[in-house]
Design an enzyme around this catalytic site. Structure first.
Site, short mmCIF file in Angstrom:
data_model
loop_
_atom_site.label_atom_id
_atom_site.label_comp_id
_atom_site.label_asym_id
_atom_site.label_seq_id
_atom_site.Cartn_x
_atom_site.Cartn_y
_atom_site.Cartn_z
N ASP A 1 6.01 4.50 4.79
CA ASP A 1 6.75 3.56 5.35
C ASP A 1 7.03 2.31 4.53
O ASP A 1 7.76 1.56 4.80
CB ASP A 1 6.52 3.39 6.91
CG ASP A 1 5.00 2.69 6.89
OD1 ASP A 1 4.33 3.17 6.11
OD2 ASP A 1 4.80 1.91 8.18
N HIS A 2 6.35 2.17 3.52
CA HIS A 2 6.16 0.96 2.64
C HIS A 2 6.55 0.95 1.14
O HIS A 2 7.06 0.04 0.42
CB HIS A 2 4.82 0.23 2.57
CG HIS A 2 4.41 -0.29 3.79
ND1 HIS A 2 4.40 -1.37 4.36
CD2 HIS A 2 3.74 0.44 4.93
CE1 HIS A 2 4.03 -1.65 5.53
NE2 HIS A 2 3.89 -0.34 5.98
N HIS B 1 1.18 3.90 2.23
CA HIS B 1 1.77 4.65 3.23
C HIS B 1 3.62 4.74 2.97
O HIS B 1 3.92 3.89 2.70
CB HIS B 1 1.30 3.98 4.53
CG HIS B 1 -0.06 4.41 5.09
ND1 HIS B 1 -0.57 3.23 5.78
CD2 HIS B 1 -0.75 5.50 4.95
CE1 HIS B 1 -1.75 4.04 6.09
NE2 HIS B 1 -1.83 5.05 5.33
N HIS C 1 0.84 -1.35 0.06
CA HIS C 1 0.13 -0.16 0.21
C HIS C 1 0.85 1.31 0.00
O HIS C 1 2.19 1.10 0.10
CB HIS C 1 -0.94 0.08 1.14
CG HIS C 1 -0.34 0.07 2.27
ND1 HIS C 1 0.77 -0.86 2.94
CD2 HIS C 1 -0.31 1.04 3.60
CE1 HIS C 1 0.88 -0.35 4.48
NE2 HIS C 1 0.44 0.60 4.50
N HIS D 1 6.41 -5.38 11.43
CA HIS D 1 5.76 -4.18 11.64
C HIS D 1 5.66 -3.79 12.98
O HIS D 1 4.80 -3.38 13.34
CB HIS D 1 4.38 -3.85 10.90
CG HIS D 1 4.00 -2.58 10.51
ND1 HIS D 1 3.48 -1.67 11.20
CD2 HIS D 1 4.33 -1.87 9.25
CE1 HIS D 1 3.36 -0.41 10.53
NE2 HIS D 1 3.83 -0.71 9.52
N ASP E 1 0.05 -4.23 6.28
CA ASP E 1 -0.50 -3.45 7.50
C ASP E 1 -1.91 -3.94 7.39
O ASP E 1 -2.62 -3.64 6.22
CB ASP E 1 -0.35 -2.13 7.06
CG ASP E 1 0.89 -1.70 7.61
OD1 ASP E 1 2.16 -2.27 7.46
OD2 ASP E 1 1.30 -0.31 7.52
N HIS F 1 -7.16 -1.80 6.27
CA HIS F 1 -6.35 -0.95 6.75
C HIS F 1 -6.95 0.42 6.71
O HIS F 1 -8.18 0.57 6.14
CB HIS F 1 -5.11 -0.99 6.09
CG HIS F 1 -3.75 -0.57 6.63
ND1 HIS F 1 -3.36 -0.33 7.87
CD2 HIS F 1 -2.83 0.16 5.93
CE1 HIS F 1 -2.46 0.46 8.14
NE2 HIS F 1 -1.88 0.74 6.95
#
Ligand SMILES: [Zn+2]
Ligand SMILES: [Zn+2]
Length: 303
Positions: A64-65, A62, A60, A266, A208, A137
Site C-alpha cells: 500500500d506504500h 508494504h 517501507h 493511514h 506506518d 512496524h
C-alpha cells in the site's frame, strides 16, 4: 512548504480514500512521500504535475506504500521525461527499483536513481535536509523529517540608521551577513542590527508505526507531524498486532515532541466516519486534524 494529501487510507482503498501518498511542494522542488497504486491519478486530481517530481521517498515495502511507482515511472516515460528521478527508501530500495523497472514493455526515457537510506541517515538538499529514523512496524520502515535551513535573523533598519548606515546597498550587505566599514574606520557588524537566526520549518512523516521514542526525537518542535492512526483506541490490540497506532498514541507522540500541528492518516477502511478518531486524539492534543484525500496544508514561515 505545501503538503497535499493524495492518499489517506490504510491497507485497502475506499471510495473516499486512496492508499498512502503525500506530495510536498518545497520552494524549488516537488517531493513525494510514499507512492501507492493510483497515486498518479490522485496527482492529476490535485493538479500536482508528475513531470515536476524531483524525488520519491518510500517509508517501507508494504504494497500500500510503493506499488504505484512502477505505473508512475511508465507514465513519465510516455510523457518523454528526460530529467532524472531520485527514489529513496530503506535498505533494499535499489533492488526493488531494479525489479519494477523491468516490468512490462516500455522505453525508459530518463534515469531512475535509487538510493538505500540507513535509519538515522541524512540527506543534504538545496535549502533543506532530509533526516530519517527507524520506526516500529512489522517490517523495516523509515520516518522522514524535512528540515529547512535556518534563516538569518530579522533585520532592524532603525538600529542600522542609528549607527550611521545609510539605506541602500549597505543595508543589503548587512542583511546578507557582511560587515560595513566607514571611511573613518568604524565597523558595523550584522549582529548589531539583526536578531538571532530563525529556525527553518520542519515537517515529519512517520509512515506506518507503533508509537516510538525515535519518532518523538525526530519530530521535536516540528511545525507538522503526520502520523499513523489506523485504529481507534478500543482496537489497541489490533494496532499492536499489526504495527500501527491509535489516536491517543499518535497524540501522545505529538505532545511529547511539542509539535505545532498533528495530522492523522493511514485511516482504516472501517472508519467511513473519522470523527471518533479526531475526538479521541483531541483528548490529548488540541491542534489535530484527520487527513482526507486532496486536503492541502500550507506550513507558513514564522516571522
Ligand atoms: Zn500501510
Ligand atoms: Zn505497513
Amino acid at each position: 512548504m505545501k503538503v497535499v494529501f493524495l492518499g489517506t487510507s490504510g491497507s485497502i482503498p475506499t471510495a473516499e480514500r486512496n492508499l498512502p501518498a503525500i506530495a510536498l511542494r518545497m520552494d524549488r522542488e516537488l517531493l513525494l512521500f510514499d507512492c501507492a497504486e493510483g497515486t498518479q491519478r490522485q496527482m492529476v486530481r490535485a493538479g500536482v504535475s508528475p513531470m515536476r517530481l524531483k524525488a520519491v521517498f518510500l517509508t517501507h515495502f508494504h504494497g500500500d506504500h510503493f506499488l504505484g511507482l512502477s505505473g508512475l515511472v511508465q507514465t513519465l516515460a510516455l510523457m518523454n521525461r528526460t530529467d532524472e528521478l531520485e527514489v529513496y527508501g530503506p535498505p533494499g530500495t535499489g533492488e526493488l527499483v531494479e525489479k519494477f523497472l523491468g516490468l512490462g514493455y516500455y522505453k525508459l526515457t530518463f534515469k531512475v536513481q535509487a538510493h538505500d537510506m540507513e535509519p538515522g541517515g541524512k540527506l543534504r538538499r538545496e535549502g533543506y535536509t532530509i533526516k530519517t529514523c527507524e520506526v516500529e512496524h512489522s517490517v523495516q520502515g523509515l520516518a522522514y523529517a524535512v528540515v529547512e535551513d535556518p534563516r538569518p535573523g530579522k533585520f532592524y533598519p532603525e538600529k542600522a540608521i542609528a549607527l550611521g548606515v545609510e539605506t541602500g546597498p549597505d543595508f543589503s550587505r548587512l542583511r546578507s551577513g557582511q560587515s560595513i566599514e566607514f571611511a573613518s574606520g568604524q565597523v558595523v557588524k550584522p549582529e548589531q542590527v539583526m536578531g538571532l537566526p530563525r529556525p527553518g520549518r520542519k515537517i515529519v512523516y512517520a509512515g506506518d508505526s507503533r508509537p516510538c521514542e525515535q519518532v518523538v526525537e525526530l519530530a521535536q518542535d516540528a511545525d507538522l507531524l503526520i502520523h499513523d492512526c489506523s485504529f481507534a483506541n478500543e482496537l489497541l490490540d489490533k494496532a499492536i498486532e499489526s504495527g500501527h497506532s491509535t489516536p491517543w498514541e499518535a497524540a501522545e507522540i505529538a505532545k511529547k515532541a511539542k509539535v505545532k500541528q498533528l495530522v492523522l492518516t493511514h485511516i482504516s477502511p472501517r472508519y467511513a466516519d473519522d470523527s471518533l478518531l479526531l475526538e479521541e486524539a483531541r483528548q490529548i492534543f488540541q491542534n489535530v486534524v484527520v487527513a482526507r484525500d486532496m486536503m492541502e496544508l500550507e506550513v507558513q514561515r514564522e516571522d
